[in-house]
Design an enzyme around this catalytic site. Sequence first.
Site, short mmCIF file in Angstrom:
data_model
loop_
_atom_site.label_atom_id
_atom_site.label_comp_id
_atom_site.label_asym_id
_atom_site.label_seq_id
_atom_site.Cartn_x
_atom_site.Cartn_y
_atom_site.Cartn_z
N LYS A 124 -8.22 -31.72 51.85
CA LYS A 124 -8.98 -32.80 51.23
C LYS A 124 -9.25 -33.94 52.20
O LYS A 124 -10.31 -34.60 52.11
CB LYS A 124 -8.25 -33.29 49.98
CG LYS A 124 -8.20 -32.24 48.87
CD LYS A 124 -9.61 -31.77 48.45
CE LYS A 124 -9.58 -30.87 47.24
NZ LYS A 124 -10.94 -30.46 46.80
N THR A 175 -7.93 -30.57 34.56
CA THR A 175 -9.09 -29.75 34.89
C THR A 175 -8.80 -28.27 35.00
O THR A 175 -9.72 -27.45 35.01
CB THR A 175 -9.70 -30.18 36.24
OG1 THR A 175 -8.73 -29.95 37.27
CG2 THR A 175 -10.12 -31.63 36.22
N TYR A 218 -2.89 -28.74 50.78
CA TYR A 218 -3.92 -29.38 49.96
C TYR A 218 -4.36 -30.70 50.59
O TYR A 218 -5.57 -30.98 50.69
CB TYR A 218 -3.37 -29.60 48.56
CG TYR A 218 -4.38 -30.12 47.55
CD1 TYR A 218 -5.36 -29.29 47.04
CD2 TYR A 218 -4.33 -31.44 47.11
CE1 TYR A 218 -6.28 -29.74 46.11
CE2 TYR A 218 -5.25 -31.90 46.17
CZ TYR A 218 -6.21 -31.06 45.68
OH TYR A 218 -7.12 -31.52 44.77
N ASP A 228 -17.72 -16.41 45.95
CA ASP A 228 -16.56 -16.99 46.63
C ASP A 228 -17.12 -17.96 47.67
O ASP A 228 -17.68 -17.54 48.69
CB ASP A 228 -15.74 -15.89 47.29
CG ASP A 228 -14.50 -16.44 48.01
OD1 ASP A 228 -14.40 -17.66 48.19
OD2 ASP A 228 -13.64 -15.62 48.40
N VAL A 229 -16.99 -19.25 47.41
CA VAL A 229 -17.64 -20.25 48.27
C VAL A 229 -17.07 -20.26 49.68
O VAL A 229 -17.69 -20.83 50.60
CB VAL A 229 -17.54 -21.66 47.67
CG1 VAL A 229 -18.26 -21.73 46.32
CG2 VAL A 229 -16.08 -22.12 47.52
N ASP A 282 -19.38 -19.94 40.35
CA ASP A 282 -17.94 -19.90 40.17
C ASP A 282 -17.43 -18.54 40.63
O ASP A 282 -18.20 -17.58 40.69
CB ASP A 282 -17.56 -20.15 38.70
CG ASP A 282 -16.15 -20.72 38.55
OD1 ASP A 282 -16.02 -21.92 38.28
OD2 ASP A 282 -15.17 -19.96 38.70
N VAL A 288 -6.27 -35.49 36.86
CA VAL A 288 -7.15 -35.33 35.70
C VAL A 288 -7.00 -33.90 35.20
O VAL A 288 -7.02 -32.96 36.01
CB VAL A 288 -8.62 -35.60 36.09
CG1 VAL A 288 -9.54 -35.41 34.89
CG2 VAL A 288 -8.78 -37.00 36.68
N SER A 312 -15.47 -24.52 34.88
CA SER A 312 -14.47 -25.33 34.19
C SER A 312 -14.40 -26.70 34.85
O SER A 312 -15.05 -26.97 35.86
CB SER A 312 -13.09 -24.66 34.25
OG SER A 312 -12.66 -24.52 35.61
#
Length: 294
Positions: free
Chosen positions: A159, A192, A155, A57-58, A33, A190, A12
């Site tokens: 990041k 998403t 978060y 699962d990254v 994903d 955005v 997605s």
Amino acid sequence: MTPTAVITGAGSGFGLETARLAARRGMNLVLVDVQADALDRAAAEFKDVQVLSRVVDVAKAEPMQALADAVQARFGAPHFVFNNAGVGSGGLIWENSVSDWEWVLGVNLMGVVHGVRLFTPMMLAAAQADPAYRGHIVNTASMAGMLNPPNMGVYNVSKHAVVSLSETLYQDLSLVTDQVRASVLCPFFVPTGISQSHRNRPGEFAAARPTKSQLISQAQTDKAVNSGKLTAADVAALVFDAIDHDKFYIFSHPQALAGVQTRLEDVMQQRNPTDPFIDKPEIGATLRAKLRAG
């Protein structure tokens, strides 16, 4: 040789739109994903290019190693790696649980770490073997990696770490090669689906009942993300433009850089952090009132 693009979070949002543009450029696709149904729908779109899709699962080293091995066996070294998978989380920073930290840092930071540590050596080996080889790694951070908006600390931390990792990757690559480059994507709000990323939160990191600050953060993020006028497809186009023109920083909303400048001026002038709502005091007043209400 047909170039190959590895894309995490491909089911997605930015990931899917990146896959669509990569397919238009005739690339082999490696779609990754954690959500199997979304991944299956994405993979079914692409009829004219070769596709390898994997539910991964990254955050976890072993499945990511298996992914890298599968890519090497099927396509050889990739030419493009988009470390894009990400999740969102908010609330006052002291109210975040250990599970919140482990989940968000696992996906947002360690997912990028694994992508970099596994695919970069493959790309460097390909570059050494072929002077014509060109590779590019794009890590998805956020404007939250350039700023520190309140009530979304976990978060922000994840990041900022991705921005730091990406800047270091750019410098480290420049020491050893001219054939593999790097960029960092810092989108603002955005639409998403990231604001609903708790849908894929693993059971091992089950969330406790949300606090008031977390509910407020969720509502604000939903509103901001869904009101975004730039689309995920627009941002994917910006990413490929950056690759084509060897741009490191990719900003979806350059106007937000005014806040970055203010933050850096705070640092340079050794002054206390500026009120993030200085230009929209009504938003800050509303947030403070909600948080201080009994």
